[in-house]
Design a protein around this motif. Structure first.
Motif, PDB file in Angstrom:
ATOM      1  N   ALA A 109       3.050   0.189   2.661  1.00 52.13           N
ATOM      2  CA  ALA A 109       3.849  -0.604   3.611  1.00 52.13           C
ATOM      3  C   ALA A 109       3.286  -0.823   5.295  1.00 52.13           C
ATOM      4  O   ALA A 109       2.719  -1.947   5.270  1.00 52.13           O
ATOM      5  N   ALA A 110       1.813   0.522   5.742  1.00 51.02           N
ATOM      6  CA  ALA A 110       0.823   0.486   6.145  1.00 51.02           C
ATOM      7  C   ALA A 110       0.092  -1.307   6.422  1.00 51.02           C
ATOM      8  O   ALA A 110      -0.169  -1.507   6.826  1.00 51.02           O
ATOM      9  N   LEU A 111      -0.717  -1.099   5.104  1.00 50.67           N
ATOM     10  CA  LEU A 111      -1.470  -1.584   4.645  1.00 50.67           C
ATOM     11  C   LEU A 111      -0.888  -3.289   4.495  1.00 50.67           C
ATOM     12  O   LEU A 111      -1.741  -4.505   4.786  1.00 50.67           O
ATOM     13  N   ARG A 112       0.384  -3.408   4.745  1.00 52.27           N
ATOM     14  CA  ARG A 112       1.145  -4.790   4.624  1.00 52.27           C
ATOM     15  C   ARG A 112       0.744  -5.604   5.651  1.00 52.27           C
ATOM     16  O   ARG A 112       0.855  -6.798   6.133  1.00 52.27           O
ATOM     17  N   ALA A 113       0.317  -5.198   7.322  1.00 53.88           N
ATOM     18  CA  ALA A 113       0.621  -5.554   8.157  1.00 53.88           C
ATOM     19  C   ALA A 113      -0.724  -5.396   8.723  1.00 53.88           C
ATOM     20  O   ALA A 113      -0.625  -5.996   9.166  1.00 53.88           O
ATOM     21  N   HIS A 114      -1.911  -5.706   7.464  1.00 50.40           N
ATOM     22  CA  HIS A 114      -2.992  -5.842   8.139  1.00 50.40           C
ATOM     23  C   HIS A 114      -3.094  -6.810   6.275  1.00 50.40           C
ATOM     24  O   HIS A 114      -4.757  -7.413   6.548  1.00 50.40           O
ATOM     25  N   GLY A 115      -2.139  -7.730   6.338  1.00 48.91           N
ATOM     26  CA  GLY A 115      -2.816  -9.224   5.461  1.00 48.91           C
ATOM     27  C   GLY A 115      -2.401  -7.981   3.908  1.00 48.91           C
ATOM     28  O   GLY A 115      -3.514  -9.289   2.622  1.00 48.91           O
ATOM     29  N   VAL A 116      -1.814  -6.948   3.353  1.00 51.96           N
ATOM     30  CA  VAL A 116      -2.285  -6.912   2.007  1.00 51.96           C
ATOM     31  C   VAL A 116      -0.958  -6.964   1.579  1.00 51.96           C
ATOM     32  O   VAL A 116      -0.233  -6.662   1.999  1.00 51.96           O
ATOM     33  N   ARG A 117      -0.754  -7.791   0.076  1.00 49.37           N
ATOM     34  CA  ARG A 117       0.469  -8.267  -0.330  1.00 49.37           C
ATOM     35  C   ARG A 117       0.832  -6.951  -1.615  1.00 49.37           C
ATOM     36  O   ARG A 117      -0.075  -6.482  -2.221  1.00 49.37           O
ATOM     37  N   GLU A 118       2.199  -6.852  -1.466  1.00 50.77           N
ATOM     38  CA  GLU A 118       2.616  -6.449  -2.557  1.00 50.77           C
ATOM     39  C   GLU A 118       3.417  -6.159  -3.645  1.00 50.77           C
ATOM     40  O   GLU A 118       4.518  -6.740  -2.985  1.00 50.77           O
ATOM     41  N   THR A 119       3.433  -6.110  -4.870  1.00 51.55           N
ATOM     42  CA  THR A 119       4.783  -6.543  -5.961  1.00 51.55           C
ATOM     43  C   THR A 119       5.074  -4.835  -6.676  1.00 51.55           C
ATOM     44  O   THR A 119       3.983  -4.104  -6.437  1.00 51.55           O
ATOM     45  N   VAL A 120       6.048  -4.992  -6.109  1.00 49.89           N
ATOM     46  CA  VAL A 120       6.889  -3.430  -6.586  1.00 49.89           C
ATOM     47  C   VAL A 120       7.595  -4.173  -7.961  1.00 49.89           C
ATOM     48  O   VAL A 120       8.819  -4.285  -8.362  1.00 49.89           O
ATOM     49  N   LEU A 121       7.281  -3.263  -9.371  1.00 51.17           N
ATOM     50  CA  LEU A 121       7.792  -3.060 -10.571  1.00 51.17           C
ATOM     51  C   LEU A 121       8.924  -2.436 -10.381  1.00 51.17           C
ATOM     52  O   LEU A 121       9.071  -1.185  -9.693  1.00 51.17           O
ATOM     53  N   SER A 122       9.581  -2.948 -11.322  1.00 50.74           N
ATOM     54  CA  SER A 122      10.810  -2.205 -11.682  1.00 50.74           C
ATOM     55  C   SER A 122      11.157  -0.716 -11.876  1.00 50.74           C
ATOM     56  O   SER A 122      10.155  -1.273 -13.202  1.00 50.74           O
ATOM     57  N   GLY A 123      12.109  -0.291 -11.471  1.00 50.78           N
ATOM     58  CA  GLY A 123      12.299   1.768 -12.384  1.00 50.78           C
ATOM     59  C   GLY A 123      13.721   0.964 -13.700  1.00 50.78           C
ATOM     60  O   GLY A 123      14.629   0.230 -12.582  1.00 50.78           O
ATOM     61  N   SER A 124      13.592   1.962 -13.768  1.00 53.46           N
ATOM     62  CA  SER A 124      15.195   1.906 -14.612  1.00 53.46           C
ATOM     63  C   SER A 124      15.200   3.629 -15.133  1.00 53.46           C
ATOM     64  O   SER A 124      14.946   4.822 -15.203  1.00 53.46           O
ATOM     65  N   ARG A 125      16.576   3.753 -15.446  1.00 55.61           N
ATOM     66  CA  ARG A 125      17.286   5.475 -15.849  1.00 55.61           C
ATOM     67  C   ARG A 125      16.504   5.708 -16.452  1.00 55.61           C
ATOM     68  O   ARG A 125      16.264   7.428 -16.923  1.00 55.61           O
ATOM     69  N   ALA A 126      15.846   5.081 -17.234  1.00 53.17           N
ATOM     70  CA  ALA A 126      15.327   5.773 -18.514  1.00 53.17           C
ATOM     71  C   ALA A 126      13.825   6.126 -18.150  1.00 53.17           C
ATOM     72  O   ALA A 126      13.093   6.512 -19.000  1.00 53.17           O
ATOM     73  N   GLY A 127      13.161   5.712 -17.313  1.00 49.23           N
ATOM     74  CA  GLY A 127      11.680   5.912 -16.588  1.00 49.23           C
ATOM     75  C   GLY A 127      10.635   5.132 -17.433  1.00 49.23           C
ATOM     76  O   GLY A 127       9.733   5.663 -16.817  1.00 49.23           O
ATOM     77  N   GLY A 128      10.839   4.046 -17.293  1.00 45.14           N
ATOM     78  CA  GLY A 128       9.918   2.871 -17.923  1.00 45.14           C
ATOM     79  C   GLY A 128       9.172   1.742 -17.402  1.00 45.14           C
ATOM     80  O   GLY A 128       9.877   1.584 -16.131  1.00 45.14           O
ATOM     81  N   ILE A 129       8.768   0.911 -17.570  1.00 43.13           N
ATOM     82  CA  ILE A 129       7.946  -0.279 -16.929  1.00 43.13           C
ATOM     83  C   ILE A 129       8.145  -1.666 -18.050  1.00 43.13           C
ATOM     84  O   ILE A 129       7.641  -1.308 -19.306  1.00 43.13           O
ATOM     85  N   ASP A 130       8.386  -2.254 -17.803  1.00 42.35           N
ATOM     86  CA  ASP A 130       8.758  -3.476 -18.332  1.00 42.35           C
ATOM     87  C   ASP A 130       7.321  -4.159 -18.592  1.00 42.35           C
ATOM     88  O   ASP A 130       7.229  -4.691 -17.436  1.00 42.35           O
ATOM     89  N   PRO A 131       6.328  -3.961 -20.099  1.00 41.60           N
ATOM     90  CA  PRO A 131       5.095  -4.618 -19.872  1.00 41.60           C
ATOM     91  C   PRO A 131       5.271  -6.263 -19.502  1.00 41.60           C
ATOM     92  O   PRO A 131       4.026  -6.270 -18.966  1.00 41.60           O
TER      93      PRO A 131
END
Ligand SMILES: Cc1ncc(COP(=O)(O)O)c(C=O)c1O
Length: 406
Positions: A109-131
């Motif tokens: 979040a602090a790096l966003r102020a210095h021009g870094v962009r972020e993408t956050v992968l969604s979570g689920s109750r099962a604890g996985g990540i959609d490939p």
């Protein structure tokens, strides 16, 4: 130890093998000097302890190359900050997950102020990540991400991510992979080449059984990390800039000699036992804990059973707030757990417990079946009685001042 049942290993291994305690005492008694600074015998011996620890960690993590690329840091938080701030530049994009600890979420979040962009992968109750979601996020709109950050194991759900598969997706796009192994090292096999990661941040004081104040960051050969801290390293003192070579480049300031001596003993203990043997015990105990909590009236188990995961089971109780449940477990039954958001509010968002959080039971190397049963009896007794809140008049939303540190 003191008659309590310690079930907060995910925060730190407060119960440590005797060999760790003895190694810290022996270092303080017999060595005590600054590693890598002077040429006298005590300093040289201190340097040997540090090198032995780098080598033991390299063996544990399957690091074939230079053990000098295992750098010591005072916390996983600092290791992650060094990696994130040392790799990401304005215009870069980082892909991270909804399971992240604040040690990732806040620096990003602090790096966003210095021009870094972020993408956050969604979570689920099962604890996985959609490939598919991960592949799209890594590719971006023709500008692949610079860095993928993954927590190996979730500190709230206890689930484990398919790191090797996700890292392979990243590698295809030239994206570096930073693994947060705070909750997996010492509990699961963590082998950098099998997982395909480029940077590994680990805690020394959790599954690796060392003292607090120990952690580290391994950096793969060829990956450049700009130092976060600048200062003395003992060697090559003349230039104004930091030395080019690891570990010195990322280790400004006096190292934690006693802590590293203890960490060495912890890692040797694990290597002696074998991670698979430690893991087999923890898997059985987690299954016992998960099944027992699931069968307790009034308890809602939030963590999936996930036998491939780590020994974390997080729950909510009907009619008793999270802080109240943890407080009563401690005060009335001597069962030590952790309530709150566990520094991972987005995971609690996934579980719909973002308000007051939940109660996390986490097992470790010394946990026994009898201790698990004592914890289960304690939860059952509390949940069978009138709601703790109504009885004690405690403010369920307020929490304790120490609610949420790990
Ligand atoms: C997944 C994860 N990452 C990072 C951290 C931060 O570790 P440390 O307290 O050693 O800085 C923790 C601590 O609980 C954690 O669970």
């Amino acid at each position: 130890m003191d008659g309590t049942v310690y079930l907060d290993y995910a925060a730190t291994s407060a119960v440590r093998p005797e060999a760790v305690i003895e190694a810290v005492a022996a270092y303080l008694r017999d060595v005590g000097a600054t590693p890598g600074r002077a040429g006298h015998r005590r300093s040289v011996e201190a340097g040997r302890v540090v090198l032995r620890c780098r080598r033991a960690l390299a063996e544990l993590f399957g690091i074939a190359g230079d053990p000098g690329r295992v750098t010591f840091q005072p916390s996983t938080t600092q290791a992650l900050n060094v990696a994130l701030r040392g790799v990401l530049r304005p215009g870069d994009r980082v892909v991270r997950t909804a399971y992240d600890h604040n040690a990732i979420r806040r620096p990003v979040a602090a790096l966003r102020a210095h021009g870094v962009r972020e993408t956050v992968l969604s979570g689920s109750r099962a604890g996985g990540i959609d490939p598919d979601e991960a592949a799209r996020a890594l590719a971006g709109d023709g500008a692949p991400a610079r860095l993928l950050v993954l927590p190996h194991a979730s500190s709230v759900l206890g689930t484990v991510l398919p790191v090797a598969e996700l890292a392979a997706l990243a590698r295809e796009r030239g994206t570096l992979v930073l693994l947060d192994a705070a909750q997996s090292a010492g509990h699961l096999p963590v082998r950098v080449d099998e997982l395909g990661v480029d940077l590994l941040a680990f805690a020394g004081h959790k599954g690796l059984l060392g003292p607090q104040g120990t952690a580290g960051l391994w950096v793969r050969e060829g990956v450049e990390v700009e130092p976060l801290l600048l200062g003395g390293t003992g060697g090559d003192s003349s230039p104004e800039g930091m030395p080019a070579a690891l570990p010195d480049r990322l280790e400004a300031g006096t190292l934690n000699g006693p802590g590293i001596a203890g960490l060495l003993a912890g890692v040797r203990w694990l290597l002696g036992e074998g991670i698979e043997a430690v893991r087999a015990r923890e898997v059985d105990l987690k299954a016992r804990l998960h099944a027992g909590l699931s069968a307790t009236p009034g308890v809602r188990v939030l963590s999936p059973a996930a036998p491939e995961g780590v020994g974390i089971v997080t729950v909510a109780a009907e009619g008793t707030g999270a802080h109240e449940l943890a407080r009563r477990l401690d005060r009335e039954h001597g069962v030590l757990t952790r309530a709150g958001l566990h520094c991972a509010p987005e995971s609690h968002g996934v579980l719909d417990t973002r308000g007051e959080g939940a109660v996390r039971f986490s097992i470790g190397w010394a946990t026994t079946a009898a201790e698990v049963d004592r914890a289960l009896d304690a939860v059952a007794a509390i949940c069978a009685g009138p709601a703790g809140a109504a009885r004690s008049g405690h403010n369920l939303q307020g929490g304790s001042p120490m609610e949420d540190t790990a």
